[in-house]
Design a protein around this motif. Structure first.
Motif, PDB file in Angstrom:
ATOM      1  N   UNK A  11       3.663  -7.436  -9.631  1.00 36.71           N
ATOM      2  CA  UNK A  11       2.449  -7.808 -10.365  1.00 36.71           C
ATOM      3  C   UNK A  11       1.607  -6.568 -10.663  1.00 36.71           C
ATOM      4  N   UNK A  12       1.468  -5.673  -9.697  1.00 39.73           N
ATOM      5  CA  UNK A  12       0.700  -4.447  -9.918  1.00 39.73           C
ATOM      6  C   UNK A  12       1.333  -3.600 -11.020  1.00 39.73           C
ATOM      7  N   UNK A  13       2.661  -3.514 -11.032  1.00 40.19           N
ATOM      8  CA  UNK A  13       3.358  -2.737 -12.068  1.00 40.19           C
ATOM      9  C   UNK A  13       3.139  -3.350 -13.440  1.00 40.19           C
ATOM     10  N   UNK A  14       3.184  -4.670 -13.512  1.00 40.96           N
ATOM     11  CA  UNK A  14       2.907  -5.348 -14.778  1.00 40.96           C
ATOM     12  C   UNK A  14       1.476  -5.070 -15.232  1.00 40.96           C
ATOM     13  N   UNK A  15       0.549  -4.985 -14.292  1.00 39.80           N
ATOM     14  CA  UNK A  15      -0.835  -4.685 -14.637  1.00 39.80           C
ATOM     15  C   UNK A  15      -0.985  -3.336 -15.312  1.00 39.80           C
ATOM     16  N   UNK A  16      -0.269  -2.317 -14.801  1.00 44.91           N
ATOM     17  CA  UNK A  16      -0.293  -0.991 -15.442  1.00 44.91           C
ATOM     18  C   UNK A  16       0.216  -1.083 -16.877  1.00 44.91           C
ATOM     19  N   UNK A  17       1.316  -1.795 -17.068  1.00 46.86           N
ATOM     20  CA  UNK A  17       1.915  -1.918 -18.400  1.00 46.86           C
ATOM     21  C   UNK A  17       0.983  -2.646 -19.362  1.00 46.86           C
ATOM     22  N   UNK A  18       0.405  -3.744 -18.911  1.00 44.67           N
ATOM     23  CA  UNK A  18      -0.492  -4.530 -19.758  1.00 44.67           C
ATOM     24  C   UNK A  18      -1.711  -3.716 -20.180  1.00 44.67           C
ATOM     25  N   UNK A  19      -2.297  -3.015 -19.234  1.00 44.86           N
ATOM     26  CA  UNK A  19      -3.482  -2.204 -19.528  1.00 44.86           C
ATOM     27  C   UNK A  19      -3.154  -1.124 -20.556  1.00 44.86           C
ATOM     28  N   UNK A  20      -1.978  -0.532 -20.425  1.00 47.51           N
ATOM     29  CA  UNK A  20      -1.558   0.522 -21.348  1.00 47.51           C
ATOM     30  C   UNK A  20      -1.378  -0.016 -22.763  1.00 47.51           C
ATOM     31  N   UNK A  36       0.816  -1.214   0.000  1.00 45.11           N
ATOM     32  CA  UNK A  36       0.000   0.000   0.000  1.00 45.11           C
ATOM     33  C   UNK A  36       0.845   1.256   0.000  1.00 45.11           C
ATOM     34  N   UNK A  37       1.988   1.226   0.684  1.00 41.81           N
ATOM     35  CA  UNK A  37       2.880   2.385   0.705  1.00 41.81           C
ATOM     36  C   UNK A  37       3.423   2.680  -0.691  1.00 41.81           C
ATOM     37  N   UNK A  38       3.816   1.622  -1.414  1.00 39.00           N
ATOM     38  CA  UNK A  38       4.318   1.811  -2.778  1.00 39.00           C
ATOM     39  C   UNK A  38       3.214   2.347  -3.691  1.00 39.00           C
ATOM     40  N   UNK A  39       2.029   1.757  -3.611  1.00 38.96           N
ATOM     41  CA  UNK A  39       0.922   2.199  -4.456  1.00 38.96           C
ATOM     42  C   UNK A  39       0.514   3.630  -4.126  1.00 38.96           C
ATOM     43  N   UNK A  40       0.672   4.033  -2.869  1.00 38.18           N
ATOM     44  CA  UNK A  40       0.384   5.413  -2.485  1.00 38.18           C
ATOM     45  C   UNK A  40       1.288   6.383  -3.235  1.00 38.18           C
ATOM     46  N   UNK A  41       2.559   6.009  -3.387  1.00 37.08           N
ATOM     47  CA  UNK A  41       3.483   6.854  -4.161  1.00 37.08           C
ATOM     48  C   UNK A  41       3.056   6.905  -5.623  1.00 37.08           C
ATOM     49  N   UNK A  42       2.606   5.772  -6.166  1.00 36.09           N
ATOM     50  CA  UNK A  42       2.117   5.736  -7.545  1.00 36.09           C
ATOM     51  C   UNK A  42       0.931   6.679  -7.710  1.00 36.09           C
ATOM     52  N   UNK A  43       0.002   6.649  -6.752  1.00 34.02           N
ATOM     53  CA  UNK A  43      -1.166   7.516  -6.828  1.00 34.02           C
ATOM     54  C   UNK A  43      -0.781   8.990  -6.752  1.00 34.02           C
TER      55      UNK A  43
END
Length: 423
Positions: free
Chosen positions: A183-192, A51-58
């Motif tokens: 896995x979350x980072x790969x999800x961003x790439x795949x969606x793009x 969650x801390x990492x995803x918070x930085x992404x947001x």
């Protein structure tokens, strides 16, 4: 004849909302089905670091293209819309390179001023996410402009299936926060990649072949409200949504940050399910209404009431039975997250209702006011967190106070925007 035309227009709006909502519904349903397995594989501590990492992404999300992608919908001509798309693309490249430079050359400073809960090398994923996020939003807005709502919906479902399978798989093999982040980072790439391919097929190919190496200062001036007012406002909004995770992580530990991360993920389902769908269809509808000199308050009122009628039930259920439901669905380790859900439901409900007003602000060009209000909101929200940490001194009191203050600010802003649309 006129009433028939209005009826057809209304039916088309409803049909488009259903198309977008169906994709969101499918994706959220898949994610929700996978979550009970994931929460039994990964600990609250792993969720907290993730969650801390995803918070930085947001927090970085708004600067991925200076919030310019919605401007792709606004021009009357496709030619200018493609020029805006070209500008968004260049912004994304520049900002991702800048992000990379800060991470590479500022390592010592970053480590001195912050305590990272994860490996520093994972920060190098951020420039890639910044670029892919900008390209995703560019492509998504182009498809919305073209009325091809089914493609983003289908991509959401595909991405949800693949990411959910990967999370469960890595959880069985090695349930650590690192793999959640990867896995979350790969999800961003795949969606793009998927949505950009669809956008190219929908006519964005000409923009790629005709795009120049120069930035159009005419377009920068014309759509200056987006980087000047919308970007800071959205940045402040995402900052206030991300700060609680970082505060809980710092003062109460990663376990409580994990509780908060799961709770916000669950509570945002109605907003992602219905809110984004309505918002994506509502923006061009309201823009067309403004161009046709129609009143905007009735359209805003109808969209807000619709969201309220659909979202009220699920949130009331969580308020009444949050701890019990979280314990049954996600495992006994997550009962505390259910207690968080009781109080955060009011804030999440206000966010859901605010989505049409947020789109209306873009159309009626009240970005400057919204920015000032956002600054005021951030100050109050941060103050509520500080009071929770240093005065009340418990994790639950901090979450409760933050939720109540955030909900109040949203309800006040909805009322203000509605009054402005009546003018």
């Amino acid at each position: 004849m006129l009433s028939k035309a209005k009826g057809l227009s209304a039916n088309k709006l409803v049909r488009n909302i259903i198309i977008v909502a169906s994709g969101s519904a499918g994706a959220q349903f898949i994610n929700f089905l996978a979550t009970p397995f994931i929460t039994r594989l990964f600990t609250p501590e792993a969720f907290g670091v993730f969650g801390a990492f995803i918070s930085i992404v947001y927090i970085l999300d708004p600067i991925s293209a200076f919030c310019l992608p919605p401007a792709i919908i606004l021009p009357k001509s496709d030619s200018e819309a493609k020029q805006v798309a070209d500008l968004v693309f260049k912004y994304s490249i520049i900002l991702s390179m800048l992000c990379m430079a800060v991470i590479y050359f500022g390592k010592e400073l970053i480590l001195n001023v912050s305590t990272l809960a994860f490996s520093y090398h994972l920060l190098y994923l951020l420039p890639v996410i910044v670029f892919t996020t900008g390209l995703y939003r560019l492509s998504n807005q182009w498809l919305i402009r073209c009325g091809k709502y089914k493609y983003p919906s289908l991509i959401l479902v595909i991405q949800a299936i693949i990411v959910s399978i990967l999370k469960v798989s890595v959880g069985l093999l090695n349930p650590t926060y690192i793999y959640l982040i990867l896995v979350a980072s790969f999800g961003y790439f795949l969606q793009c990649v998927l949505i950009f391919y669809c956008a190219v097929k929908a006519g964005l190919r000409q923009w790629i072949s005709l795009g120049s190496g120069f930035i159009s200062f005419r377009l920068i001036k014309k759509y200056k409200d987006f980087p000047l007012y919308v970007t800071p406002q959205v940045f402040l909004n995402t900052l206030t949504q991300s700060i609680p995770v970082l505060i809980l992580m710092t003062y109460f530990g990663p376990v409580y940050a994990g509780y908060y991360t799961l709770t916000r993920s669950v509570l945002s389902v109605p907003m992602r399910l219905l809110g984004v769908a309505v918002g994506d269809v509502f923006l061009p509808k309201m823009s067309n209404a403004l161009n046709s000199k129609e009143k905007l308050d009735n359209l805003l009122k109808k969209a807000t009431i619709t969201l309220a009628s659909v979202g009220l039930g699920p949130y009331l259920l969580l308020i009444a039975f949050g701890p019990y439901l979280f314990g049954v669905v996600f495992g006994h380790d997550w009962v505390v997250a259910g207690e968080y859900a009781r109080w955060l439901s009011l804030w999440s409900f206000s966010e859901l209702l605010f989505i049409p007003s947020n789109k209306a602000i873009l159309v009626i060009s009240e970005q400057r006011f919204f920015l000032l209000y956002s600054v005021f909101s951030v100050l109050l929200k941060v103050l509520s967190l500080l009071v929770g940490v240093f005065v009340l001194k418990t994790h639950l009191s901090t979450v409760i106070l933050y939720s109540l203050v955030s909900a109040m600010l949203n309800f006040v802003l909805i009322s203000i925007v509605y009054c402005k649309c009546m003018d």
